[in-house]
Design an enzyme around this catalytic site. Structure first.
Site, mmCIF file in Angstrom:
data_model
loop_
_atom_site.group_PDB
_atom_site.id
_atom_site.type_symbol
_atom_site.label_atom_id
_atom_site.label_comp_id
_atom_site.label_asym_id
_atom_site.label_seq_id
_atom_site.Cartn_x
_atom_site.Cartn_y
_atom_site.Cartn_z
ATOM 1 N N GLU A 108 32.780 90.689 -87.114
ATOM 2 C CA GLU A 108 31.785 91.160 -88.075
ATOM 3 C C GLU A 108 32.437 92.019 -89.179
ATOM 4 O OE1 GLU A 108 28.681 90.369 -88.818
ATOM 5 O OE2 GLU A 108 28.477 92.018 -90.224
ATOM 6 N N TRP A 109 33.348 91.406 -89.940
ATOM 7 C CA TRP A 109 33.919 92.047 -91.128
ATOM 8 C C TRP A 109 34.445 93.456 -90.820
ATOM 9 C CZ3 TRP A 109 34.702 87.959 -93.837
ATOM 10 C CH2 TRP A 109 33.759 86.944 -93.886
ATOM 11 N N ASN A 113 27.999 82.226 -100.534
ATOM 12 C CA ASN A 113 27.239 83.070 -99.622
ATOM 13 C C ASN A 113 27.116 84.480 -100.186
ATOM 14 O OD1 ASN A 113 26.051 83.705 -96.873
ATOM 15 N ND2 ASN A 113 27.635 85.274 -97.052
ATOM 16 N N GLU A 114 25.897 84.921 -100.384
ATOM 17 C CA GLU A 114 25.600 86.312 -100.716
ATOM 18 C C GLU A 114 26.502 86.909 -101.791
ATOM 19 O OE1 GLU A 114 25.469 88.643 -97.121
ATOM 20 O OE2 GLU A 114 23.721 87.583 -96.370
ATOM 21 N N TYR A 141 17.871 90.229 -93.820
ATOM 22 C CA TYR A 141 18.075 91.174 -92.717
ATOM 23 C C TYR A 141 17.071 92.317 -92.732
ATOM 24 C CZ TYR A 141 22.135 88.486 -91.513
ATOM 25 O OH TYR A 141 22.928 87.441 -91.126
ATOM 26 N N ARG A 197 25.310 75.455 -90.033
ATOM 27 C CA ARG A 197 25.843 75.985 -91.288
ATOM 28 C C ARG A 197 27.147 76.705 -90.974
ATOM 29 N NH1 ARG A 197 24.623 81.320 -94.104
ATOM 30 N NH2 ARG A 197 25.840 81.097 -96.002
ATOM 31 N N HIS A 252 32.472 81.843 -98.438
ATOM 32 C CA HIS A 252 31.891 82.922 -97.637
ATOM 33 C C HIS A 252 32.936 84.047 -97.582
ATOM 34 C CE1 HIS A 252 28.586 83.728 -94.470
ATOM 35 N NE2 HIS A 252 29.296 84.845 -94.551
ATOM 36 N N GLN A 305 34.995 84.505 -89.747
ATOM 37 C CA GLN A 305 34.423 85.226 -88.606
ATOM 38 C C GLN A 305 34.597 84.493 -87.282
ATOM 39 O OE1 GLN A 305 30.690 86.013 -91.135
ATOM 40 N NE2 GLN A 305 30.716 87.731 -89.734
ATOM 41 N N TRP A 349 21.532 83.687 -87.637
ATOM 42 C CA TRP A 349 22.850 84.301 -87.631
ATOM 43 C C TRP A 349 22.941 85.095 -86.338
ATOM 44 C CZ3 TRP A 349 27.036 83.619 -90.633
ATOM 45 C CH2 TRP A 349 28.145 84.412 -90.282
ATOM 46 N N GLU A 354 20.149 82.600 -93.100
ATOM 47 C CA GLU A 354 20.609 83.591 -92.122
ATOM 48 C C GLU A 354 19.442 84.504 -91.767
ATOM 49 O OE1 GLU A 354 24.087 86.010 -92.999
ATOM 50 O OE2 GLU A 354 25.160 84.269 -93.779
ATOM 51 N N ASN A 359 19.047 84.566 -97.131
ATOM 52 C CA ASN A 359 19.557 85.351 -96.007
ATOM 53 C C ASN A 359 18.770 86.650 -95.989
ATOM 54 O OD1 ASN A 359 21.487 83.319 -95.990
ATOM 55 N ND2 ASN A 359 23.248 84.689 -96.231
HETATM 56 C C1 PNW Z 1 25.778 88.787 -93.936
HETATM 57 N N1 PNW Z 1 24.257 94.666 -96.157
HETATM 58 O O1 PNW Z 1 26.452 89.948 -94.357
HETATM 59 C C2 PNW Z 1 26.865 87.741 -93.964
HETATM 60 O O2 PNW Z 1 26.529 86.570 -94.653
HETATM 61 C C3 PNW Z 1 27.440 87.431 -92.620
HETATM 62 O O3 PNW Z 1 28.762 86.972 -92.771
HETATM 63 C C4 PNW Z 1 27.348 88.661 -91.725
HETATM 64 O O4 PNW Z 1 28.008 88.470 -90.513
HETATM 65 C C5 PNW Z 1 25.874 88.928 -91.497
HETATM 66 O O5 PNW Z 1 25.167 89.045 -92.725
HETATM 67 C C6 PNW Z 1 25.598 90.163 -90.653
HETATM 68 O O6 PNW Z 1 26.091 91.317 -91.288
HETATM 69 C C7 PNW Z 1 25.822 91.091 -94.763
HETATM 70 O O7 PNW Z 1 24.970 95.696 -96.097
HETATM 71 C C8 PNW Z 1 26.602 92.234 -94.772
HETATM 72 O O8 PNW Z 1 23.099 94.680 -96.650
HETATM 73 C C9 PNW Z 1 26.086 93.420 -95.229
HETATM 74 C C10 PNW Z 1 24.784 93.451 -95.683
HETATM 75 C C11 PNW Z 1 23.986 92.292 -95.674
HETATM 76 C C12 PNW Z 1 24.529 91.109 -95.202
#
Ligand code: PNW
Length: 438
Positions: free
Chosen positions: A400-401, A163-164, A286, A75, A119, A18, A393, A346, A284
């Site tokens: 962002e992917w 990672n995740e 969100y 990190r 990652h 990223q 984060w 994160e 992590n």
């Molecule tokens: C994480 N979801 O990704 C990643 O660890 C990071 O690389 C990314 O930039 C960041 O969160 C923000 O997106 C996620 O769909 C991607 O639940 C998708 C999900 C959760 C985390």
């Protein structure tokens, strides 16, 4: 033994693909994200990570920003295809040299390097042999962990193996919106098991070459049933098992949750490898996930639905700090004395931040987000959960992917044409917050 700084650890997070760019420099091999983003239609704005925030060249500027912010840790992740361009064999010296420069630069600035080994940027050659669907990838990952820790084991202050793994399995192999773009739905489960097996093999390799603490960073999401009906409650239980427990129960010697998957790929001894003791759990967080019972004939035992009653970020994700406290308390209750100290590895949000004509970048929504999540963290500590650090984060707006450059998560705004970095008001806010904490 190298140690993390004492007291509460403040940090920021990024990942290699990223931010680095320089995808063809110094012998780096291709990763699955190079392949995926080169396929039209996969990335919303048609971009790739070929340049990203150019941190491969600009990392000294990034370190200077972190020093100004006052964080104790950074990190970052190591790109496997820089170390082993084909995913196997001896190390590419130029790749290790790069991470050595980064790590030494951080240490010189008084910032603890926290290195994630995977990652999501798998060497494409390993994908050509099945990627994480193939058990061999777990063994290759253990070898890669050994190569990295032989060189950096005396200086990296904390290791994160994966990672995740849930997000990599679900978006990469079950739904196909991330690389490698497979749509296997429940047939993707071997990806969970092989990643966890790789984690256990990497823990063993890291112990051979480093005295630093070892952790894994899982994405957690409390499952919120839309009603108290039996069907919705059962759906929430199924979702929780898949998202949260599959990637955690085995770490603590509990095996896989019952009924969560077809376990035919699990061999004798695997669960012991996976349950190798770890020193910390990376969390992590969100958002929670709204869940209800599936429609008749659905291949899944749940349906995901938007949650009512929360404001949303520019990603459309709900802002729900209560979910952070809930999940920390749940982990504490569920794993009890088996649970090691937790670091939030994160936490953050995307908003449409712009630099105004006077050169400032105001992001009050991000300040409110961080403030509320830090309050939730303190509430969880008061509830008895051992949480020792918080990593935002992200340091920078970055690639962002599948969203390309359209989602800005940074404390620092990046102009993707000029690479100009502009600290946002949240950066100034966090700097004061860290200073007050001292
Ligand atoms: C994480 N979801 O990704 C990643 O660890 C990071 O690389 C990314 O930039 C960041 O969160 C923000 O997106 C996620 O769909 C991607 O639940 C998708 C999900 C959760 C985390």
């Amino acid at each position: 033994m190298p140690e993390l700084p004492g007291g509460f650890l403040w940090g920021v997070s990024t990942s290699a693909h990223q931010v680095e760019g320089a995808t063809t420099e110094d012998g780096r091999g291709a990763s699955i994200w190079d392949t995926f983003s080169a396929t039209p239609g996969r990335i919303v704005d048609g971009t790739t990570g070929a340049v990203a925030t150019d941190s491969y060249h600009r990392f000294p500027e990034d370190i200077a920003l972190m020093r100004e912010l006052g964080v104790g840790a950074y990190r970052f992740s190591i790109a496997w295809p820089r170390i082993q361009p084909d995913g196997t064999g001896p190390a590419n010296a130029a790749g290790l040299d790069y991470y050595e420069r980064l790590v030494d630069g951080l240490l010189d600035a008084g910032i603890a390097p926290v290195a994630t080994l995977f990652h999501w940027d798998l060497p494409q050659s390993l994908q050509d042999r099945g990627g994480w669907l193939d058990r061999e990838t777990a063994h290759r990952f253990g070898e890669y962990a050994a190569l990295v820790s032989q060189r950096l084991g005396d200086r990296v202050r904390m290791w994160i193996t994966l990672n995740e793994p849930f997000v990599h399995m679900s978006l990469g192999y079950a739904l196909g919106t991330h690389a490698p773009g497979e749509q296997l739905l429940f047939e993707a489960f071997p990806v969970a098991h092989h990643q966890l097996l790789g984690h256990g093999l990497a823990v063993a390799a890291l112990r051979d070459h480093s005295g630093s603490p070892v952790a894994i960073a899982n994405n957690y999401s409390p499952a919120r049933p839309v009603s108290g009906s039996a069907a919705d409650l059962a759906a929430a239980t199924a979702y929780d098992a898949l998202h949260n427990r599959v990637f955690t129960d085995p770490l603590f010697g509990l095996g896989y949750p019952e009924g969560a998957a077809d376990l035919s790929v699990v061999r004798d001894g695997d669960l012991d490898v996976i349950a190798a003791p770890i020193d910390a759990l990376g969390v992590n967080y969100y958002n929670p996930t709204g869940v209800r019972g599936p429609e008749d004939g659905s291949p899944l035992p749940f349906e995901m639905v938007p949650l009512d009653g929360y404001p949303t970020t520019a990603f459309g994700w709900p802002v729900a700090p209560d979910g952070l406290r809930e999940l920390l308390v749940t982990l504490h209750g569920r794993y009890g004395r088996k649970l090691p100290p937790i670091y939030i590895t994160e936490s953050g949000c995307a908003y449409d931040d712009v630099v105004s004509s006077d050169g400032t970048c105001e992001d009050p929504d991000r300040i409110a987000y961080l403030d509320a999540h830090l309050a939730a963290l303190r509430d969880a500590q008061a509830d008895g959960v051992d949480v020792r650090g918080y990593f935002v984060w992200s340091l920078l707006d970055n690639w962002e992917w599948a969203e390309g450059f359209t989602k800005r998560f940074g404390l620092v705004h990046v102009d993707f044409d000029t690479q100009a970095r502009t600290p946002k008001s949240s950066f100034e806010w966090l700097r004061e917050r860290i200073r007050d904490h001292r």
